[in-house]
Design a protein around this motif. Structure first.
Motif, PDB file in Angstrom:
ATOM      1  N   PRO A 129      48.821  40.792 -46.544  1.00 37.83           N
ATOM      2  CA  PRO A 129      50.158  41.321 -46.860  1.00 37.83           C
ATOM      3  C   PRO A 129      50.265  42.840 -46.753  1.00 37.83           C
ATOM      4  CG  PRO A 129      49.591  39.586 -48.385  1.00 37.83           C
ATOM      5  CD  PRO A 129      48.370  39.807 -47.545  1.00 37.83           C
ATOM      6  N   VAL A 130      49.265  43.565 -47.273  1.00 35.50           N
ATOM      7  CA  VAL A 130      49.346  45.026 -47.244  1.00 35.50           C
ATOM      8  C   VAL A 130      49.315  45.544 -45.805  1.00 35.50           C
ATOM      9  CG1 VAL A 130      46.838  45.340 -47.482  1.00 35.50           C
ATOM     10  CG2 VAL A 130      48.396  47.148 -48.231  1.00 35.50           C
ATOM     11  N   VAL A 131      48.542  44.890 -44.951  1.00 31.38           N
ATOM     12  CA  VAL A 131      48.462  45.305 -43.549  1.00 31.38           C
ATOM     13  C   VAL A 131      49.725  44.875 -42.812  1.00 31.38           C
ATOM     14  CG1 VAL A 131      47.157  45.057 -41.397  1.00 31.38           C
ATOM     15  CG2 VAL A 131      45.947  45.174 -43.587  1.00 31.38           C
ATOM     16  N   ARG A 132      50.201  43.669 -43.093  1.00 30.88           N
ATOM     17  CA  ARG A 132      51.418  43.181 -42.446  1.00 30.88           C
ATOM     18  C   ARG A 132      52.587  44.124 -42.722  1.00 30.88           C
ATOM     19  NH1 ARG A 132      52.403  38.570 -45.257  1.00 30.88           N
ATOM     20  NH2 ARG A 132      50.675  37.601 -44.121  1.00 30.88           N
ATOM     21  N   THR A 133      52.721  44.536 -43.958  1.00 24.46           N
ATOM     22  CA  THR A 133      53.814  45.452 -44.319  1.00 24.46           C
ATOM     23  C   THR A 133      53.688  46.769 -43.572  1.00 24.46           C
ATOM     24  OG1 THR A 133      53.992  44.470 -46.521  1.00 24.46           O
ATOM     25  CG2 THR A 133      54.901  46.674 -46.234  1.00 24.46           C
ATOM     26  N   GLN A 134      52.466  47.296 -43.497  1.00 22.62           N
ATOM     27  CA  GLN A 134      52.243  48.573 -42.812  1.00 22.62           C
ATOM     28  C   GLN A 134      52.617  48.482 -41.335  1.00 22.62           C
ATOM     29  OE1 GLN A 134      48.136  49.679 -42.669  1.00 22.62           O
ATOM     30  NE2 GLN A 134      48.526  51.721 -41.827  1.00 22.62           N
ATOM     31  N   ILE A 135      52.165  47.425 -40.666  1.00 24.37           N
ATOM     32  CA  ILE A 135      52.447  47.276 -39.235  1.00 24.37           C
ATOM     33  C   ILE A 135      53.937  47.048 -39.000  1.00 24.37           C
ATOM     34  CG2 ILE A 135      52.055  45.843 -37.195  1.00 24.37           C
ATOM     35  CD1 ILE A 135      49.219  45.391 -38.153  1.00 24.37           C
ATOM     36  N   GLU A 136      54.538  46.212 -39.816  1.00 26.44           N
ATOM     37  CA  GLU A 136      55.971  45.929 -39.640  1.00 26.44           C
ATOM     38  C   GLU A 136      56.813  47.180 -39.853  1.00 26.44           C
ATOM     39  OE1 GLU A 136      56.643  42.651 -42.249  1.00 26.44           O
ATOM     40  OE2 GLU A 136      55.928  41.148 -40.800  1.00 26.44           O
ATOM     41  N   GLN A 137      56.416  48.034 -40.775  1.00 25.31           N
ATOM     42  CA  GLN A 137      57.135  49.296 -40.978  1.00 25.31           C
ATOM     43  C   GLN A 137      56.997  50.207 -39.756  1.00 25.31           C
ATOM     44  OE1 GLN A 137      55.489  50.816 -44.644  1.00 25.31           O
ATOM     45  NE2 GLN A 137      56.945  49.676 -45.923  1.00 25.31           N
ATOM     46  N   ALA A 138      55.795  50.253 -39.176  1.00 28.02           N
ATOM     47  CA  ALA A 138      55.584  51.073 -37.981  1.00 28.02           C
ATOM     48  C   ALA A 138      56.394  50.536 -36.814  1.00 28.02           C
ATOM     49  CB  ALA A 138      54.095  51.112 -37.624  1.00 28.02           C
ATOM     50  N   VAL A 139      56.447  49.194 -36.677  1.00 29.93           N
ATOM     51  CA  VAL A 139      57.239  48.579 -35.613  1.00 29.93           C
ATOM     52  C   VAL A 139      58.717  48.902 -35.813  1.00 29.93           C
ATOM     53  CG1 VAL A 139      58.033  46.381 -34.665  1.00 29.93           C
ATOM     54  CG2 VAL A 139      55.601  46.716 -35.136  1.00 29.93           C
ATOM     55  N   ALA A 140      59.216  48.760 -37.046  1.00 29.90           N
ATOM     56  CA  ALA A 140      60.635  49.008 -37.330  1.00 29.90           C
ATOM     57  C   ALA A 140      61.011  50.456 -37.028  1.00 29.90           C
ATOM     58  CB  ALA A 140      60.936  48.673 -38.791  1.00 29.90           C
ATOM     59  N   THR A 141      60.144  51.401 -37.390  1.00 32.28           N
ATOM     60  CA  THR A 141      60.419  52.811 -37.125  1.00 32.28           C
ATOM     61  C   THR A 141      60.456  53.088 -35.628  1.00 32.28           C
ATOM     62  OG1 THR A 141      59.340  53.452 -39.192  1.00 32.28           O
ATOM     63  CG2 THR A 141      59.616  55.170 -37.532  1.00 32.28           C
ATOM     64  N   ALA A 142      59.509  52.516 -34.891  1.00 31.06           N
ATOM     65  CA  ALA A 142      59.471  52.723 -33.442  1.00 31.06           C
ATOM     66  C   ALA A 142      60.688  52.086 -32.774  1.00 31.06           C
ATOM     67  CB  ALA A 142      58.179  52.144 -32.865  1.00 31.06           C
ATOM     68  N   ARG A 143      61.119  50.921 -33.243  1.00 35.01           N
ATOM     69  CA  ARG A 143      62.290  50.263 -32.646  1.00 35.01           C
ATOM     70  C   ARG A 143      63.570  51.019 -32.979  1.00 35.01           C
ATOM     71  NH1 ARG A 143      61.659  45.977 -29.926  1.00 35.01           N
ATOM     72  NH2 ARG A 143      59.715  44.806 -29.980  1.00 35.01           N
ATOM     73  N   ALA A 144      63.601  51.659 -34.142  1.00 32.34           N
ATOM     74  CA  ALA A 144      64.777  52.462 -34.501  1.00 32.34           C
ATOM     75  C   ALA A 144      64.817  53.759 -33.697  1.00 32.34           C
ATOM     76  CB  ALA A 144      64.765  52.758 -35.991  1.00 32.34           C
ATOM     77  N   HIS A 145      63.651  54.219 -33.233  1.00 32.01           N
ATOM     78  CA  HIS A 145      63.573  55.488 -32.481  1.00 32.01           C
ATOM     79  C   HIS A 145      62.712  55.273 -31.235  1.00 32.01           C
ATOM     80  CE1 HIS A 145      65.261  57.445 -36.053  1.00 32.01           C
ATOM     81  NE2 HIS A 145      64.375  56.735 -36.752  1.00 32.01           N
ATOM     82  N   PRO A 146      63.141  54.432 -30.319  1.00 37.81           N
ATOM     83  CA  PRO A 146      62.298  54.078 -29.160  1.00 37.81           C
ATOM     84  C   PRO A 146      62.052  55.219 -28.194  1.00 37.81           C
ATOM     85  CG  PRO A 146      64.514  53.217 -28.874  1.00 37.81           C
ATOM     86  CD  PRO A 146      64.453  53.760 -30.259  1.00 37.81           C
ATOM     87  N   ASP A 147      62.851  56.283 -28.275  1.00 36.56           N
ATOM     88  CA  ASP A 147      62.666  57.419 -27.377  1.00 36.56           C
ATOM     89  C   ASP A 147      62.000  58.601 -28.073  1.00 36.56           C
ATOM     90  OD1 ASP A 147      63.827  56.062 -25.234  1.00 36.56           O
ATOM     91  OD2 ASP A 147      65.839  56.599 -25.906  1.00 36.56           O
ATOM     92  N   ASP A 148      61.479  58.363 -29.273  1.00 31.66           N
ATOM     93  CA  ASP A 148      60.756  59.399 -30.016  1.00 31.66           C
ATOM     94  C   ASP A 148      59.261  59.173 -29.814  1.00 31.66           C
ATOM     95  OD1 ASP A 148      59.526  61.098 -31.781  1.00 31.66           O
ATOM     96  OD2 ASP A 148      60.659  60.464 -33.544  1.00 31.66           O
ATOM     97  N   PRO A 149      58.592  60.043 -29.062  1.00 32.17           N
ATOM     98  CA  PRO A 149      57.168  59.804 -28.776  1.00 32.17           C
ATOM     99  C   PRO A 149      56.304  59.753 -30.029  1.00 32.17           C
ATOM    100  CG  PRO A 149      57.807  62.027 -28.113  1.00 32.17           C
ATOM    101  CD  PRO A 149      59.074  61.299 -28.439  1.00 32.17           C
ATOM    102  N   GLU A 150      56.696  60.492 -31.070  1.00 33.62           N
ATOM    103  CA  GLU A 150      55.896  60.491 -32.293  1.00 33.62           C
ATOM    104  C   GLU A 150      55.991  59.150 -33.005  1.00 33.62           C
ATOM    105  OE1 GLU A 150      53.762  62.833 -33.188  1.00 33.62           O
ATOM    106  OE2 GLU A 150      54.315  63.892 -31.344  1.00 33.62           O
ATOM    107  N   ALA A 151      57.188  58.560 -33.036  1.00 35.99           N
ATOM    108  CA  ALA A 151      57.366  57.252 -33.674  1.00 35.99           C
ATOM    109  C   ALA A 151      56.626  56.167 -32.892  1.00 35.99           C
ATOM    110  CB  ALA A 151      58.853  56.915 -33.782  1.00 35.99           C
ATOM    111  N   VAL A 152      56.734  56.215 -31.566  1.00 31.82           N
ATOM    112  CA  VAL A 152      56.045  55.221 -30.730  1.00 31.82           C
ATOM    113  C   VAL A 152      54.534  55.430 -30.800  1.00 31.82           C
ATOM    114  CG1 VAL A 152      55.780  54.350 -28.386  1.00 31.82           C
ATOM    115  CG2 VAL A 152      58.047  55.012 -29.213  1.00 31.82           C
ATOM    116  N   GLY A 153      54.109  56.699 -30.794  1.00 28.56           N
ATOM    117  CA  GLY A 153      52.687  56.997 -30.900  1.00 28.56           C
ATOM    118  C   GLY A 153      52.109  56.574 -32.242  1.00 28.56           C
TER     119      GLY A 153
END
Length: 500
Positions: A69-93
């Motif tokens: 669960p703790v890892v799932r939440t972390q990854i899902e948050q990173a995915v959500a941030t990158a999808r909200a800002h797909p043209d932000d290299p820092e978010a995708v990175g």
């Protein structure tokens, strides 16, 4: 994006194949040829479209169902941030680095590729993508990425070392050796570069040069397990078995230890991993360094990630015992046994704790309970032997030490203790056998074992062997600065020589 490109490439090749077969069998009209050409254009266009995809659809799909669960939440948050800002290299990175931290290398390389397209001059995405490609075994791609990263930060040692490793794995030994030599010209104190150079020399048949390079790596970092192992291999080839044996003994003591490399980017990757295994690995390293409180904190972090991790509870029994906190040690023993009543190492660690508290009867019960689950638990047999020896139950002690040796032949301390019992029973040949087999792997206890072997030869009336091993014991104790042992050996050696 390898997965998508290969699919598109297959579609294009099917079109070409169909065109060739059709032309061989039929006389197609000009219109049909134009139709096939149009299909080829569509195939090519679809490939370009995938390669140049942008927006959220260009990001990797990640299935988090099997993560804690703790890892799932972390990854899902990173995915959500990158999808909200797909043209932000820092978010995708950041998404790529999170995936990298959990060994999701395929998905990580897709995200790194996207981040690099958004910011082509960013060193981080080239370097980390190259590292991830190496983990996937895509060595040509890794080499290209790392070579592109080097000019951006030409003084970055980690990049140069990884590039050298990629070249070595590609069997480009001449190029790898040249790069290692460039690194050593600036960083002659770097053990990884000496080890890498040794690998290229060995691959090209320069065994003498490889042996020297490995020796340099070991001198710079004496606990370098891989370098000791490689050195032993070269010394065998060079016909130096005694030196090879010494290197293998060093490897046995430090099989997985490697020198530290200052790599801030990878430190960030490691810090992103919130899974229990990373915390437990750090705890093991801290325990080895004697930092027990810090090791306890790492094990507790592992339990915060996964409260059902039995191994973390087992480790905490030992760690709390080391700092004298029996209350917490017993609490984690109870937790471990609740999760797995047959966990042999939990019973063993609890036995050690009880033994430290001089609760002999209960510690013996705990060791025997460990052996019910794992009859080949060498350390449990050994500790039972110690208890029996202290209670002058020598036959029982000898049986337990023998069982420890049967389970783990390279158990010098068990052989030493069994040898002492055999000497008291005047079974000198059997004792000599045990003491002689306690000499490897070498350790700080080796002079003690040599001393016991010498004294047993003396009791058996075998004077030449006794003198030989008294002298070896003396030299070993002197080299290790073991003054009290040295004084005893010199006294006995003087007495023994006087008798002759």
């Amino acid at each position: 994006m390898p997965g998508r490109e290969s699919t598109s490439g297959n579609s294009a090749s099917v079109c070409v194949y169909s065109f060739k077969i059709s032309c061989q069998r039929f006389a197609f009209s000009f219109v049909m040829c134009r139709f096939i050409a149009a299909i080829l254009l569509v195939c090519a266009f679809s490939r370009i479209k995938v390669a140049n995809a942008s927006g959220p659809d260009s990001l990797p799909k990640v299935d988090t169902g099997n993560f804690l669960p703790v890892v799932r939440t972390q990854i899902e948050q990173a995915v959500a941030t990158a999808r909200a800002h797909p043209d932000d290299p820092e978010a995708v990175g950041a998404l790529a680095m999170t995936l990298h931290a959990y060994q999701q290398y395929e998905a990580a390389t897709l995200a790194y590729s996207r981040a690099h397209k958004l910011d082509p001059q960013k060193f981080d995405w080239l370097y980390l993508s190259g590292a991830a490609r190496m983990e996937l075994g895509d060595l040509d791609a890794a080499r290209e990425l790392l070579q592109s990263a080097v000019p951006i930060k030409p003084d970055n040692l980690a990049t140069q070392l990884r590039l050298s490793q990629a070249l070595t794995r590609l069997n480009r030994y001449t190029d790898a050796a040249a790069l290692y030599k460039q690194i050593l010209a600036k960083h002659p104190e770097n053990p990884q570069a000496w080890y890498g150079l040794g690998r290229t020399q060995a691959a090209q048949g320069d065994h003498a040069g490889a042996s020297e390079s490995y020796a340099k790596a070991c001198s710079l970092f004496p606990d370098y397990g891989a370098a000791h192992f490689a050195a032993a291999q070269e010394l065998r080839i060079l016909g130096r078995p005694d030196a090879a044996r010494q290197q293998m003994n060093a490897y046995t003591a430090y099989p997985t230890t490697e020198p530290f490399l200052d790599d801030p980017l990878f430190a960030r990757i490691v810090a992103l991993n919130h899974g229990p295994q990373v915390h437990m690995q750090r705890a093991a390293e801290l325990e080895k360094a004697g930092k027990f409180e810090d090791a306890i904190n790492e094990e507790k972090a592992a339990l915060a990630a996964d409260a059902t991790n039995v191994q973390a509870h087992v480790n905490l029994i030992s760690l709390y015992g080391r700092i004298g906190d029996s209350v917490n040690a017993k609490q984690h023993f109870d937790e471990a046994i609740y999760l797995d009543p047959n966990r042999a190492d939990a019973w063993y660690n609890f036995g050690v704790l009880l033994l430290s508290e001089r609760n002999i009867a209960e510690s013996e019960k705990a060791f025997r309970r460990a052996l019910e689950t794992n009859p080949d638990y060498a350390e449990a047999h050994y500790n039972l032997g110690v208890i029996c020896e202290q209670q002058v139950r020598l036959d029982d002690a000898a049986r337990e030490f023998g069982a420890a040796i049967a389970a783990r032949p390279d158990y010098p301390e068990a052989r030493f203790r069994l040898g002492r019992i055999l000497v008291n029973q005047q079974k000198y040949d059997a004792a000599i056998y045990q003491f002689a087999h306690a000499l490897e792997p070498e350790s700080e206890r080796t002079p003690t074992y040599l001393y016991a072997l010498a004294a047993t030869y003396a009791r058996a009336g075998r004077r030449p062997e006794a003198l030989q091993f008294f002298e070896k014991a003396r030299d070993g104790a002197r080299a290790l600065g073991q003054e009290q042992l040295l004084a005893s050996i010199e006294r006995d050696l003087k007495s023994f020589s006087g008798e002759q």
